[in-house]
Design a protein around this motif. Structure first.
Motif, PDB file in Angstrom:
ATOM      1  N   VAL A 106     -26.055  29.078 -19.029  1.00 30.92           N
ATOM      2  CA  VAL A 106     -26.795  30.489 -19.035  1.00 30.92           C
ATOM      3  C   VAL A 106     -26.136  32.007 -18.275  1.00 30.92           C
ATOM      4  N   ARG A 107     -25.338  31.717 -17.162  1.00 26.17           N
ATOM      5  CA  ARG A 107     -24.796  32.603 -16.902  1.00 26.17           C
ATOM      6  C   ARG A 107     -23.486  32.844 -17.285  1.00 26.17           C
ATOM      7  N   ASP A 108     -22.593  31.934 -17.363  1.00 28.02           N
ATOM      8  CA  ASP A 108     -21.499  32.071 -18.487  1.00 28.02           C
ATOM      9  C   ASP A 108     -22.093  32.888 -20.135  1.00 28.02           C
ATOM     10  N   ARG A 109     -23.549  32.656 -20.779  1.00 28.32           N
ATOM     11  CA  ARG A 109     -23.576  33.289 -21.902  1.00 28.32           C
ATOM     12  C   ARG A 109     -24.515  34.497 -21.408  1.00 28.32           C
ATOM     13  N   TYR A 110     -24.620  35.178 -20.093  1.00 24.94           N
ATOM     14  CA  TYR A 110     -24.794  36.328 -19.687  1.00 24.94           C
ATOM     15  C   TYR A 110     -23.361  36.761 -19.117  1.00 24.94           C
ATOM     16  N   ALA A 111     -22.933  36.611 -18.961  1.00 28.65           N
ATOM     17  CA  ALA A 111     -21.519  37.266 -18.467  1.00 28.65           C
ATOM     18  C   ALA A 111     -20.950  37.564 -19.010  1.00 28.65           C
ATOM     19  N   ALA A 112     -20.924  36.467 -20.694  1.00 25.96           N
ATOM     20  CA  ALA A 112     -20.319  37.344 -21.840  1.00 25.96           C
ATOM     21  C   ALA A 112     -21.075  38.729 -22.343  1.00 25.96           C
ATOM     22  N   ILE A 113     -22.231  39.082 -22.268  1.00 26.83           N
ATOM     23  CA  ILE A 113     -23.045  39.997 -22.268  1.00 26.83           C
ATOM     24  C   ILE A 113     -22.549  40.626 -21.819  1.00 26.83           C
ATOM     25  N   VAL A 114     -22.742  41.026 -20.779  1.00 20.30           N
ATOM     26  CA  VAL A 114     -22.453  42.183 -19.466  1.00 20.30           C
ATOM     27  C   VAL A 114     -20.240  42.345 -19.996  1.00 20.30           C
ATOM     28  N   SER A 115     -19.696  41.087 -20.391  1.00 14.13           N
ATOM     29  CA  SER A 115     -18.642  41.443 -20.157  1.00 14.13           C
ATOM     30  C   SER A 115     -17.835  42.861 -21.776  1.00 14.13           C
ATOM     31  N   GLU A 116     -18.753  42.659 -22.594  1.00 19.27           N
ATOM     32  CA  GLU A 116     -19.333  43.587 -23.930  1.00 19.27           C
ATOM     33  C   GLU A 116     -19.809  44.935 -24.078  1.00 19.27           C
ATOM     34  N   MET A 117     -20.410  45.080 -22.296  1.00 27.30           N
ATOM     35  CA  MET A 117     -20.736  46.741 -21.777  1.00 27.30           C
ATOM     36  C   MET A 117     -19.695  47.409 -21.359  1.00 27.30           C
ATOM     37  N   SER A 118     -20.049  48.688 -21.186  1.00 27.03           N
ATOM     38  CA  SER A 118     -19.406  49.593 -20.552  1.00 27.03           C
ATOM     39  C   SER A 118     -19.775  49.411 -18.720  1.00 27.03           C
ATOM     40  N   VAL A 119     -19.699  48.838 -18.338  1.00 27.71           N
ATOM     41  CA  VAL A 119     -19.972  48.514 -16.836  1.00 27.71           C
ATOM     42  C   VAL A 119     -19.365  49.318 -16.005  1.00 27.71           C
ATOM     43  N   GLU A 120     -18.173  49.835 -16.239  1.00 26.52           N
ATOM     44  CA  GLU A 120     -17.541  50.796 -14.805  1.00 26.52           C
ATOM     45  C   GLU A 120     -18.350  51.585 -14.466  1.00 26.52           C
ATOM     46  N   GLN A 121     -18.645  51.799 -15.703  1.00 31.27           N
ATOM     47  CA  GLN A 121     -19.544  53.514 -15.258  1.00 31.27           C
ATOM     48  C   GLN A 121     -20.554  53.316 -13.984  1.00 31.27           C
ATOM     49  N   LEU A 122     -21.186  52.421 -13.494  1.00 31.77           N
ATOM     50  CA  LEU A 122     -21.431  52.126 -12.628  1.00 31.77           C
ATOM     51  C   LEU A 122     -20.674  51.517 -11.679  1.00 31.77           C
ATOM     52  N   PRO A 123     -20.633  51.993 -10.474  1.00 27.10           N
ATOM     53  CA  PRO A 123     -20.702  52.306  -9.275  1.00 27.10           C
ATOM     54  C   PRO A 123     -20.802  50.008  -9.043  1.00 27.10           C
ATOM     55  N   GLU A 124     -20.014  49.997  -8.519  1.00 27.56           N
ATOM     56  CA  GLU A 124     -20.035  47.538  -8.342  1.00 27.56           C
ATOM     57  C   GLU A 124     -21.036  47.801  -7.559  1.00 27.56           C
ATOM     58  N   ARG A 125     -21.514  48.534  -6.280  1.00 28.93           N
ATOM     59  CA  ARG A 125     -22.843  48.205  -5.350  1.00 28.93           C
ATOM     60  C   ARG A 125     -24.087  48.864  -6.638  1.00 28.93           C
ATOM     61  N   GLU A 126     -24.281  50.116  -7.702  1.00 27.50           N
ATOM     62  CA  GLU A 126     -25.164  50.170  -8.301  1.00 27.50           C
ATOM     63  C   GLU A 126     -25.872  49.323  -9.182  1.00 27.50           C
ATOM     64  N   PHE A 127     -24.735  48.548  -9.477  1.00 27.96           N
ATOM     65  CA  PHE A 127     -24.696  47.519 -10.505  1.00 27.96           C
ATOM     66  C   PHE A 127     -25.145  46.539 -10.373  1.00 27.96           C
ATOM     67  N   ARG A 128     -24.547  46.148  -9.408  1.00 28.50           N
ATOM     68  CA  ARG A 128     -25.078  44.734  -8.482  1.00 28.50           C
ATOM     69  C   ARG A 128     -27.176  45.025  -7.357  1.00 28.50           C
ATOM     70  N   GLU A 129     -27.195  46.056  -7.778  1.00 24.35           N
ATOM     71  CA  GLU A 129     -28.143  46.689  -7.040  1.00 24.35           C
ATOM     72  C   GLU A 129     -29.325  46.935  -7.958  1.00 24.35           C
ATOM     73  N   ILE A 130     -28.558  47.683  -8.736  1.00 23.90           N
ATOM     74  CA  ILE A 130     -30.146  46.891 -10.304  1.00 23.90           C
ATOM     75  C   ILE A 130     -30.427  45.720 -10.705  1.00 23.90           C
ATOM     76  N   ILE A 131     -29.181  44.326 -11.055  1.00 27.76           N
ATOM     77  CA  ILE A 131     -29.155  43.825 -11.149  1.00 27.76           C
ATOM     78  C   ILE A 131     -30.206  42.882 -10.850  1.00 27.76           C
ATOM     79  N   GLY A 132     -29.719  43.325  -9.110  1.00 26.11           N
ATOM     80  CA  GLY A 132     -31.415  42.442  -8.830  1.00 26.11           C
ATOM     81  C   GLY A 132     -32.045  43.066  -8.675  1.00 26.11           C
TER      82      GLY A 132
END
Length: 76
Positions: free
Chosen positions: A28-54
């Motif tokens: 499941v985590r690998d499948r979700y990681a593949a989805i995230v790798s296709e998104m332009s998440v680099e626009q978010l700071p890592e801290r904010e991304f982690r907080e959003i997902i949390g």
């Protein structure tokens, strides 16, 4: 079957189920990681991304999605 044999069998089953759970989680985590790798998440700071997902995980995906859709509707 003796209690000792029964205990050994239960422990073996427990070990097998634990391994299956770990494999399923990894899949499941690998499948979700593949989805995230296709998104332009680099626009978010890592801290904010982690907080959003949390927050999404904590409140449940459907609740978070409803809140985000309400925010989007309010901006339209």
């Amino acid at each position: 079957m003796s209690e000792r044999d029964r205990l050994a069998e239960l422990e073996a089953r427990h070990h097998k189920v634990t391994n299956e759970l770990d494999q399923a989680r990894r899949a499941v985590r690998d499948r979700y990681a593949a989805i995230v790798s296709e998104m332009s998440v680099e626009q978010l700071p890592e801290r904010e991304f982690r907080e959003i997902i949390g927050h999404v995980i904590r409140v449940s995906g459907s609740t978070a999605l409803a809140a985000l859709q309400a925010l989007s509707a309010g901006k339209a």
